[in-house]
Design a protein around this motif. Structure first.
Motif, PDB file in Angstrom:
ATOM      1  N   LYS A  80       0.930  -1.415  -0.279  1.00  0.00           N
ATOM      2  CA  LYS A  80       0.167  -0.471  -0.290  1.00  0.00           C
ATOM      3  C   LYS A  80       0.695   1.155   0.343  1.00  0.00           C
ATOM      4  O   LYS A  80       1.053   2.154  -1.011  1.00  0.00           O
ATOM      5  N   SER A 138       2.291   3.140  -3.236  1.00  0.00           N
ATOM      6  CA  SER A 138       1.575   3.803  -4.174  1.00  0.00           C
ATOM      7  C   SER A 138       2.346   5.711  -4.160  1.00  0.00           C
ATOM      8  O   SER A 138       2.545   6.166  -4.702  1.00  0.00           O
ATOM      9  N   ARG A 163       4.982   4.925  -7.373  1.00  0.00           N
ATOM     10  CA  ARG A 163       4.124   5.468  -8.403  1.00  0.00           C
ATOM     11  C   ARG A 163       3.499   6.905  -9.089  1.00  0.00           C
ATOM     12  O   ARG A 163       3.269   7.094  -9.719  1.00  0.00           O
ATOM     13  N   TRP A 210      -7.929   0.959  -0.854  1.00  0.00           N
ATOM     14  CA  TRP A 210      -7.561   1.690   0.076  1.00  0.00           C
ATOM     15  C   TRP A 210      -7.275   3.033  -1.420  1.00  0.00           C
ATOM     16  O   TRP A 210      -6.327   3.980  -1.361  1.00  0.00           O
ATOM     17  N   HIS A 211      -7.532   3.039  -2.199  1.00  0.00           N
ATOM     18  CA  HIS A 211      -7.727   4.268  -3.357  1.00  0.00           C
ATOM     19  C   HIS A 211      -7.925   5.081  -2.808  1.00  0.00           C
ATOM     20  O   HIS A 211      -7.616   6.436  -3.034  1.00  0.00           O
ATOM     21  N   GLU A 246      -5.443   6.229  -0.150  1.00  0.00           N
ATOM     22  CA  GLU A 246      -3.908   6.563  -0.894  1.00  0.00           C
ATOM     23  C   GLU A 246      -3.942   8.219  -1.368  1.00  0.00           C
ATOM     24  O   GLU A 246      -2.917   8.922  -1.382  1.00  0.00           O
TER      25      GLU A 246
END
Length: 383
Positions: free
Chosen positions: A24, A28, A31, A356-357, A360
């Protein structure tokens, strides 16, 4: 456009591929353009980010003495903009790394004070003394750090902390798993995922084959040999219906995900005994069971029951009442259409809200904010 910043995550306790830390937070950040390094116990597995291995000692005192020093030595070399650590024993390390021009984040995974207080192997007066000492040490060392909180109620303990919940990554394979009403496809098998220990209901759940003659219970998560032996002893002549995968070893994330897909589980279980440490937590396994469309069977703590009632995704029962547990299992068997509905409700909640989106985005915005605040404070200090 976000500037590329150097981030070092640090753990001397967790597995390097811990879901929250690696899958996670670290991925994240990578990215999003951050230069991410993870300092963690050694592993031979390939990684998408740079992992700096440290030796992990089985003896807790050796680990706290030597592993923490290794973490400090490796972290200091990196001269990072952000240091993000995950274990209380690294508080002195993080304190030494904190400067005017960097960010140090303490990621609080657990309510450590209540965790200490429920360690039955310690005399109660000693538990109180250790808890008081821990709080004092934490207050001193974490004074100038930013706090990342994994649970909602931790904000009562740390009002200035930022809540970044441990909601699941959207797993497209799991979310695509069809949940239908066909009774022939349901199996008399229960699933438990995650670490297996006494406080997480190991012995309570080992009784399930004695409560229901048709059930087999599968555990996928690290379990100490002593705990596993005691679970088999609890199940007695029904111990063959306890399947424990992970005795004295870490179970990879991919293996657990495969298990969600492999069977038509009757329920995912979390029948924990009542403890201050767990009864207010929203367990990560809840969200994973929901992602896979598996009904939850859990303890009826008020927070847990309210969660189940809100999302209509399972059944909450008294973990000490065998008859109530057996009734819940029989209900799921007799009414597969209701079990399927619970599964679909859980998937919908994860798809729309509990993922999680969303966390994030909070994490990245928070990193930007505290990074900017630190840069401004550093500029003022330099003038």
């Amino acid at each position: 456009m976000r500037m590329s910043k150097k981030v070092v995550h640090m753990t001397s306790v967790h597995h390097p591929f811990d879901t929250r830390i690696y899958h996670k937070e670290c991925l994240s950040l990578r990215r999003a353009g951050y230069d991410v390094t993870l300092i963690a116990p050694e592993t031979d597995a390939e990684s998408a980010i740079d992992i700096i291995p440290i030796k992990k000692y089985k003896n807790k005192f050796l680990r706290m003495a030597f592993s923490t020093y290794q973490v400090y030595k490796q972290a200091k070399k990196r001269q990072a903009d952000y240091y993000h650590f995950h274990d209380p024993e690294l508080l002195p390390v993080a304190w030494l790394l904190k400067k005017n021009d960097n960010v140090v984040i303490y990621d609080i995974h657990e309510d450590y004070a209540t965790s200490i207080m429920q360690k039955e192997y310690l005399p109660r007066p000693l538990r109180k003394l250790i808890t008081k000492a821990y709080k004092r040490i934490e207050n001193v060392f974490a004074r100038d750090m930013d706090l990342c909180l994994a649970e909602k109620y931790y904000q009562e303990l740390y009002p200035s902390g930022k809540v970044i919940l441990n909601y699941p990554l959207i797993n497209e394979k799991l979310m695509a798993r069809t949940v239908d009403d066909t009774i022939e496809q349901l199996e008399n098998k229960l699933l438990y995922t995650g670490n297996v220990d006494v406080d997480r209901g190991a012995y309570t759940q080992a009784r399930l084959p004695l409560i229901d003659a048709e059930i087999t219970v599968y555990f996928f998560g690290k379990c100490a040999r002593e705990v596993a032996d005691n679970m088999y002893a609890t199940a007695g002549d029904q111990k063959d219906r306890l399947i424990i995968e992970g005795i004295d070893r870490y179970v990879p994330r991919e293996t657990i995900d495969d298990q969600y897909m492999n069977r038509r589980w009757l329920a995912g279980i979390a029948l924990f005994p009542p403890t201050e440490h767990y009864k207010r937590k929203e367990l990560t396994k809840f969200f994973e069971y929901m992602s896979a469309g598996i009904p939850i069977l859990c303890s009826n703590f008020p927070v847990w029951k309210a969660f189940i009632d809100r999302y209509q995704c399972g059944i909450a029962v008294d973990p000490q009442e065998g008859e109530a547990i057996q009734d819940a299992l029989e209900y799921l068997r007799l009414y597969p259409e209701e079990a399927a509905k619970m599964g679909r409700n859980g998937q919908k909640a994860v798809q729309e809200e509990l993922n999680w989106h969303k966390e994030e985005e909070k994490l990245l915005q928070w990193y930007d904010k505290i990074g900017e605040q630190t840069r401004e404070a550093g500029d003022e200090h330099a003038q």
